[in-house]
Design a protein around this motif. Structure first.
Motif, PDB file in Angstrom:
ATOM      1  N   PHE A 267       0.835  -1.191   0.000  1.00 21.59           N
ATOM      2  CA  PHE A 267       0.000   0.000   0.000  1.00 21.59           C
ATOM      3  C   PHE A 267       0.878   1.252   0.000  1.00 21.59           C
ATOM      4  O   PHE A 267       0.660   2.180  -0.776  1.00 21.59           O
ATOM      5  CB  PHE A 267      -0.919   0.016   1.231  1.00 21.59           C
ATOM      6  N   GLY A 268       1.897   1.264   0.856  1.00 22.26           N
ATOM      7  CA  GLY A 268       2.789   2.427   0.958  1.00 22.26           C
ATOM      8  C   GLY A 268       3.441   2.743  -0.361  1.00 22.26           C
ATOM      9  O   GLY A 268       3.509   3.903  -0.779  1.00 22.26           O
ATOM     10  N   PHE A 269       3.895   1.724  -1.081  1.00 26.91           N
ATOM     11  CA  PHE A 269       4.567   1.971  -2.354  1.00 26.91           C
ATOM     12  C   PHE A 269       3.610   2.619  -3.352  1.00 26.91           C
ATOM     13  O   PHE A 269       3.936   3.629  -3.972  1.00 26.91           O
ATOM     14  CB  PHE A 269       5.142   0.679  -2.944  1.00 26.91           C
ATOM     15  N   PHE A 270       2.408   2.051  -3.495  1.00 25.42           N
ATOM     16  CA  PHE A 270       1.491   2.618  -4.491  1.00 25.42           C
ATOM     17  C   PHE A 270       1.010   4.000  -4.063  1.00 25.42           C
ATOM     18  O   PHE A 270       0.822   4.884  -4.901  1.00 25.42           O
ATOM     19  CB  PHE A 270       0.321   1.669  -4.763  1.00 25.42           C
ATOM     20  N   PHE A 271       0.832   4.188  -2.766  1.00 26.55           N
ATOM     21  CA  PHE A 271       0.431   5.490  -2.254  1.00 26.55           C
ATOM     22  C   PHE A 271       1.503   6.530  -2.595  1.00 26.55           C
ATOM     23  O   PHE A 271       1.203   7.634  -3.053  1.00 26.55           O
ATOM     24  CB  PHE A 271       0.253   5.390  -0.737  1.00 26.55           C
ATOM     25  N   PHE A 272       2.760   6.161  -2.413  1.00 25.90           N
ATOM     26  CA  PHE A 272       3.859   7.087  -2.693  1.00 25.90           C
ATOM     27  C   PHE A 272       4.004   7.317  -4.188  1.00 25.90           C
ATOM     28  O   PHE A 272       4.105   8.436  -4.665  1.00 25.90           O
ATOM     29  CB  PHE A 272       5.161   6.515  -2.133  1.00 25.90           C
ATOM     30  N   TRP A 273       3.985   6.226  -4.928  1.00 30.80           N
ATOM     31  CA  TRP A 273       4.263   6.267  -6.359  1.00 30.80           C
ATOM     32  C   TRP A 273       3.197   7.068  -7.102  1.00 30.80           C
ATOM     33  O   TRP A 273       3.490   7.773  -8.071  1.00 30.80           O
ATOM     34  CB  TRP A 273       4.330   4.827  -6.875  1.00 30.80           C
ATOM     35  N   SER A 274       1.948   7.007  -6.638  1.00 31.66           N
ATOM     36  CA  SER A 274       0.887   7.667  -7.392  1.00 31.66           C
ATOM     37  C   SER A 274       1.012   9.188  -7.344  1.00 31.66           C
ATOM     38  O   SER A 274       0.406   9.873  -8.151  1.00 31.66           O
ATOM     39  CB  SER A 274      -0.489   7.226  -6.893  1.00 31.66           C
ATOM     40  N   ALA A 275       1.838   9.725  -6.441  1.00 29.97           N
ATOM     41  CA  ALA A 275       2.042  11.178  -6.409  1.00 29.97           C
ATOM     42  C   ALA A 275       3.430  11.553  -6.924  1.00 29.97           C
ATOM     43  O   ALA A 275       3.886  12.672  -6.715  1.00 29.97           O
ATOM     44  CB  ALA A 275       1.846  11.707  -4.996  1.00 29.97           C
ATOM     45  N   GLU A 276       4.104  10.603  -7.603  1.00 29.88           N
ATOM     46  CA  GLU A 276       5.486  10.812  -8.052  1.00 29.88           C
ATOM     47  C   GLU A 276       5.722  12.165  -8.711  1.00 29.88           C
ATOM     48  O   GLU A 276       6.733  12.824  -8.477  1.00 29.88           O
ATOM     49  CB  GLU A 276       5.853   9.687  -9.023  1.00 29.88           C
ATOM     50  N   GLU A 277       4.781  12.611  -9.553  1.00 29.41           N
ATOM     51  CA  GLU A 277       4.999  13.841 -10.312  1.00 29.41           C
ATOM     52  C   GLU A 277       5.014  15.081  -9.420  1.00 29.41           C
ATOM     53  O   GLU A 277       5.495  16.123  -9.822  1.00 29.41           O
ATOM     54  CB  GLU A 277       3.899  14.004 -11.371  1.00 29.41           C
ATOM     55  N   ARG A 278       4.455  14.976  -8.235  1.00 20.05           N
ATOM     56  CA  ARG A 278       4.280  16.170  -7.402  1.00 20.05           C
ATOM     57  C   ARG A 278       5.502  16.534  -6.580  1.00 20.05           C
ATOM     58  O   ARG A 278       5.634  17.651  -6.115  1.00 20.05           O
ATOM     59  CB  ARG A 278       3.110  15.969  -6.437  1.00 20.05           C
ATOM     60  N   TYR A 279       6.404  15.577  -6.353  1.00 20.06           N
ATOM     61  CA  TYR A 279       7.438  15.791  -5.342  1.00 20.06           C
ATOM     62  C   TYR A 279       8.443  16.882  -5.691  1.00 20.06           C
ATOM     63  O   TYR A 279       9.143  17.356  -4.823  1.00 20.06           O
ATOM     64  CB  TYR A 279       8.157  14.481  -5.005  1.00 20.06           C
ATOM     65  N   GLY A 280       8.521  17.269  -6.973  1.00 20.64           N
ATOM     66  CA  GLY A 280       9.458  18.319  -7.355  1.00 20.64           C
ATOM     67  C   GLY A 280       9.158  19.634  -6.671  1.00 20.64           C
ATOM     68  O   GLY A 280       9.987  20.519  -6.618  1.00 20.64           O
ATOM     69  N   ARG A 281       7.938  19.774  -6.168  1.00 20.63           N
ATOM     70  CA  ARG A 281       7.568  21.052  -5.590  1.00 20.63           C
ATOM     71  C   ARG A 281       7.621  21.035  -4.065  1.00 20.63           C
ATOM     72  O   ARG A 281       7.301  22.014  -3.413  1.00 20.63           O
ATOM     73  CB  ARG A 281       6.156  21.398  -6.053  1.00 20.63           C
ATOM     74  N   ALA A 282       8.038  19.941  -3.505  1.00 24.64           N
ATOM     75  CA  ALA A 282       8.002  19.817  -2.049  1.00 24.64           C
ATOM     76  C   ALA A 282       8.917  20.818  -1.376  1.00 24.64           C
ATOM     77  O   ALA A 282       9.949  21.182  -1.898  1.00 24.64           O
ATOM     78  CB  ALA A 282       8.413  18.410  -1.642  1.00 24.64           C
ATOM     79  N   GLY A 283       8.546  21.192  -0.177  1.00 23.58           N
ATOM     80  CA  GLY A 283       9.390  22.055   0.650  1.00 23.58           C
ATOM     81  C   GLY A 283       9.352  23.462   0.168  1.00 23.58           C
ATOM     82  O   GLY A 283      10.186  24.248   0.380  1.00 23.58           O
TER      83      GLY A 283
END
Lengths: 283, 253
Positions: A267-283
């Motif tokens: 579950f954790g992997f798919f939960f993380f992976w499904s937002a892959e495109e968004r992480y460039g904007r973190a922080g």
């Protein structure tokens, strides 16, 4: 479709930043495993680089913790102490540190590496994975400490200690799942990072790190579901079963531990992976 | 300019929008109706790129000009896929590489360890980065300081190191952000040469720079971003001339 999208299609162009297919993603993660490994090593080095004792702190701090907990809970609990108290506490603290560390480092893994995520493209799951590797390294140091101290407190080495590899394997699946979930949640709600110490504290008191969950459920039978519903206490019970005398675990707990591990991890992997495109904007 | 026949398009930007949401406290100095910064409580939204469309073709070396805060870097980061879009689409023949200053580094660690880490993140294998290590240190010109922690480096030194790491690899589509402003004149000359080499081997290059002279020397085409909008797109000299006239800059600068 606009004219420009048609032009892109005619030239065989791919949309930039599109999440890669699962197979390619995993292949890319595997290809860059050296990055996850090196990042975690270097982060551990960096975290203690300015202190005189250096990496020794990674062992000294938990040793002090065990001493303090041993003194405080040993005195407070009095005769309510679980049998074989010090080995019980050592195994509990060492494994709990591992799980709690995966949670808090995992949560920080994207936000604290945001400069890296903003300037280079690589599969983002490498960041929580690398947080996990740091925890393994810390855990192995603590395990050495435990192996030295257990015989001093009367626990002689025995073959079942090797089963600790199985326990930590299952606990790692769970911890990695938690790291990936908390990594994504922190990106969406930065406020979570303020709550992490409290969640960890609650887990510490609710999972039987310094007391036996049996004792809690003996008086309140309706709480007995906690034995299997709290994954942290499941892994603690399994670890004590293989490491120390006087605290056997029911064998079905192995199945529960495996189920918690696999489900959380997938579950954790798919939960993380499904937002892959968004992480460039973190922080 | 937008659609050219008989040439292979390598990057297509279709109405790209980038908006930042930032929590900020305090009062704005003045409320400005057409400001790109919109307020809603403490949440401000900044429309950094407001719908840009363009096509880059194989062999293009495109200069990107505009004043500070005009959306150049946001657009370039969006093209490289590092910043997600809030509207529109961007297509490319392969993943564009963003070669910018400000790449991630662990400040407590030595320059050498940072080279290894950056290289691994870019996709080098452990043995490849070991091979390249010496070359990168040589290029950066920081051999003397390479085993010191990066927190002791000056701003210029750490930018040099970051550029040296990124420039060690060949890229199909290359985005170079302000890299020429980095370092002293000796290093600037060396990096300009290296960028020309990279541009020759790459399918397409975007070069963000405030130096119109550099743009005129290296680029065949230029785009001008103003307030998040594409104000001009065309032959390098014409665009630079129009820009210089408007902001009062010098073409030799």
């Amino acid at each position: 479709m606009s004219k420009l999208s048609d032009l892109a299609a005619a030239n065989g162009l791919e949309r930039v930043g599109k999440r890669p297919k699962l197979g390619n993603y995993l292949r890319d993660v595997f290809k860059r495993r050296a990055f996850a490994w090196t990042l975690s090593n270097y982060r551990l080095l960096a975290s203690t680089a300015r202190s005189r004792l250096g990496v020794a702190w990674l062992i000294v701090v938990p040793a002090l913790q065990i001493t303090v907990y041993g003194l405080i809970f040993g005195l407070v609990l009095g005769s309510a102490r679980p049998d074989n108290f010090l080995p019980f506490l050592i195994v509990g603290v060492v494994l709990f540190q591992f799980l709690a560390g995966s949670f808090s480092d995992g949560a920080r893994s994207i936000t604290s590496n945001s400069a890296l995520a903003k300037s280079l493209s690589f599969p983002r799951v490498l960041l929580p994975l690398s947080a996990m590797v740091s925890q393994w390294l810390k855990f192995s140091g603590l395990m050495v400490l435990a192996l030295v101290f257990l015989p001093i407190f009367g626990e002689m080495p025995r073959w079942s200690w090797l089963m600790m590899f199985a326990v930590i394997g299952l606990a790692s699946l769970f911890a990695l799942g938690i790291a990936m979930i908390s990594a994504r949640l922190t990106v969406h709600f930065n406020d979570l990072s303020q709550l992490i110490p409290f969640i960890t504290r609650i887990a510490f008191y609710a999972s039987g790190v310094f007391f036996s969950v049996d004792r809690l459920t003996a008086g309140l039978p309706w709480l007995s579901f906690l034995e299997w519903a709290n994954p942290v206490s499941v892994y603690l019970a399994l670890a004590r079963d293989v490491m120390i005398t006087g605290h056997p675990a029911e064998s079905w707990l192995w199945a529960v531990g495996a189920a918690w591990g696999v489900v959380t991890m997938v579950f954790g992997f798919f939960f993380f992976w499904s937002a892959e495109e968004r992480y460039g904007r973190a922080g | 300019m937008l659609v050219r026949e008989n040439q292979k398009a390598v990057v297509v930007v279709d109405n790209a929008k980038v908006t930042y949401r930032v929590y900020a406290s305090g009062k704005a100095v003045q409320e400005n109706v057409d400001s790109r910064v919109k307020r809603q409580g403490n949440l401000r939204t900044v429309e950094a790129v407001k719908g840009v469309s363009m096509v880059a073709y194989e062999g293009d070396v495109i200069g990107v000009i505009g004043t500070n805060g005009s959306g150049k870097t946001s657009l370039m980061k969006a093209i490289s896929g590092l910043t997600p879009l809030d509207g529109g689409k961007i297509f490319a023949s392969s993943r564009p590489s963003f070669l910018g200053v400000g790449a991630a580094m662990l400040k407590e660690l030595s320059g050498e360890k940072n080279i290894i880490l950056g290289g691994l993140a870019m996709g080098y294998s452990r043995s490849e980065i070991k091979e390249k290590l010496d070359e990168i240190i040589e290029f950066s010109g920081l051999r003397e300081f390479i085993d010191l922690p990066m927190r002791t480096y000056s701003a210029g030194m750490s930018e040099r190191l970051k550029f040296s790491i990124a420039a060690s690899r060949e890229h199909d589509i290359l985005i170079i952000d302000e890299a020429l402003a980095v370092g002293d004149s000796k290093f600037r000359k060396r990096s300009a040469e290296r960028m020309k080499e990279l541009a020759q081997n790459a399918g397409c290059v975007f070069l963000v720079s405030h130096s119109l002279k550099t743009i005129l020397e290296t680029c065949n085409r230029a785009i001008w971003l103003d307030n998040g909008v594409l104000k001009a797109d065309g032959e390098a000299y014409e665009v630079c001339k129009a820009y210089a006239d408007e902001v009062g800059a010098d073409l030799d600068d």
